[in-house]
Design an enzyme around this catalytic site. Sequence first.
Site, PDB file in Angstrom:
ATOM      1  N   THR A 101      -0.790   7.020  -3.048  1.00  0.00           N
ATOM      2  CA  THR A 101      -2.065   7.628  -3.458  1.00  0.00           C
ATOM      3  C   THR A 101      -2.034   8.086  -4.918  1.00  0.00           C
ATOM      4  O   THR A 101      -3.049   8.044  -5.606  1.00  0.00           O
ATOM      5  CB  THR A 101      -2.431   8.832  -2.552  1.00  0.00           C
ATOM      6  OG1 THR A 101      -1.309   9.714  -2.459  1.00  0.00           O
ATOM      7  CG2 THR A 101      -2.834   8.372  -1.176  1.00  0.00           C
ATOM      8  N   GLN A 123       5.411   1.720   5.287  1.00  0.00           N
ATOM      9  CA  GLN A 123       4.221   1.307   6.035  1.00  0.00           C
ATOM     10  C   GLN A 123       3.168   0.738   5.084  1.00  0.00           C
ATOM     11  O   GLN A 123       2.134   0.257   5.531  1.00  0.00           O
ATOM     12  CB  GLN A 123       3.648   2.510   6.787  1.00  0.00           C
ATOM     13  CG  GLN A 123       4.572   3.053   7.868  1.00  0.00           C
ATOM     14  CD  GLN A 123       4.072   4.374   8.447  1.00  0.00           C
ATOM     15  OE1 GLN A 123       4.185   5.416   7.825  1.00  0.00           O
ATOM     16  NE2 GLN A 123       3.512   4.321   9.628  1.00  0.00           N
ATOM     17  N   HIS A 137       4.384  -3.216   7.824  1.00  0.00           N
ATOM     18  CA  HIS A 137       3.025  -3.720   8.043  1.00  0.00           C
ATOM     19  C   HIS A 137       2.677  -4.905   7.156  1.00  0.00           C
ATOM     20  O   HIS A 137       1.508  -5.233   6.986  1.00  0.00           O
ATOM     21  CB  HIS A 137       2.011  -2.584   7.852  1.00  0.00           C
ATOM     22  CG  HIS A 137       2.178  -1.473   8.843  1.00  0.00           C
ATOM     23  ND1 HIS A 137       1.785  -0.167   8.609  1.00  0.00           N
ATOM     24  CD2 HIS A 137       2.719  -1.474  10.096  1.00  0.00           C
ATOM     25  CE1 HIS A 137       2.071   0.578   9.674  1.00  0.00           C
ATOM     26  NE2 HIS A 137       2.638  -0.187  10.578  1.00  0.00           N
TER      27      HIS A 137
END
Length: 243
Positions: A31, A106, A124
Amino acid sequence: MSQSEEKIQQLQQWIDESKRIVFFGGAGVSTESGVPDFRSVDGLYHQKYSEPPETILSHTYFQRNTEGFFRFYRDKLLPTGAQPNDAHKKLAELEQAGKLTAVVTQNIDGLHQKAGSREVLELHGSVLRNYCQRCHRFYGVEAVEQSQGVPRCTCGGIIKPDVVLYEEPLDEGVMYRAVEHIRQADMLIIGGTSLVVYPAAGLVNYYQGHRLVLINLQSTPYDKYADLTINEKIGQVFRQIHV
């Protein structure tokens, strides 16, 4: 010395003393690079679409409305221009120094590799890898990014991102390697993940050591098992760590 400074000092000491560190991270790691996460107030799960992101990012939706999937995917999941932040860079430095054995992530943005990390286990998948569902030809991210509608292979097949969608199983080989690294670790640092997505979150249970560190802005279900918890942005924490 503040409590925050004491925790950073403790983290530094454990890193200095450890030789087989494994880092397990989630969306919060990226982020600070401008990549939106899924569950924060302004994350993907709080934005308005005709259907929720969980539905759009499912195998069923990909099959049923492939064009709608790619419209959302291009708009929200391709990290155009995103660059590694202090957390990505420090983890790469720790690996190069021979202290960190693996990054288990992830995330699907490829920023750990961009920072220089080599042993990156992508639970993922990755937006940087794409393949034709018919002939299995490999394509880079540009094939999806620069196409219109549903991206097609030269053979006519649909190009699918190598990303694990909802309803799809995780790669067994990647999971096995992640378990082995975590099981053999003398320190496990978990950062930027709420630890609520399974089976990925269950990997924590394979750690057998006594230096379990959780770095996350919010509390997690695993806080009570941690030997050290730091509720700060992970980039800010790693910026204070020396290799």
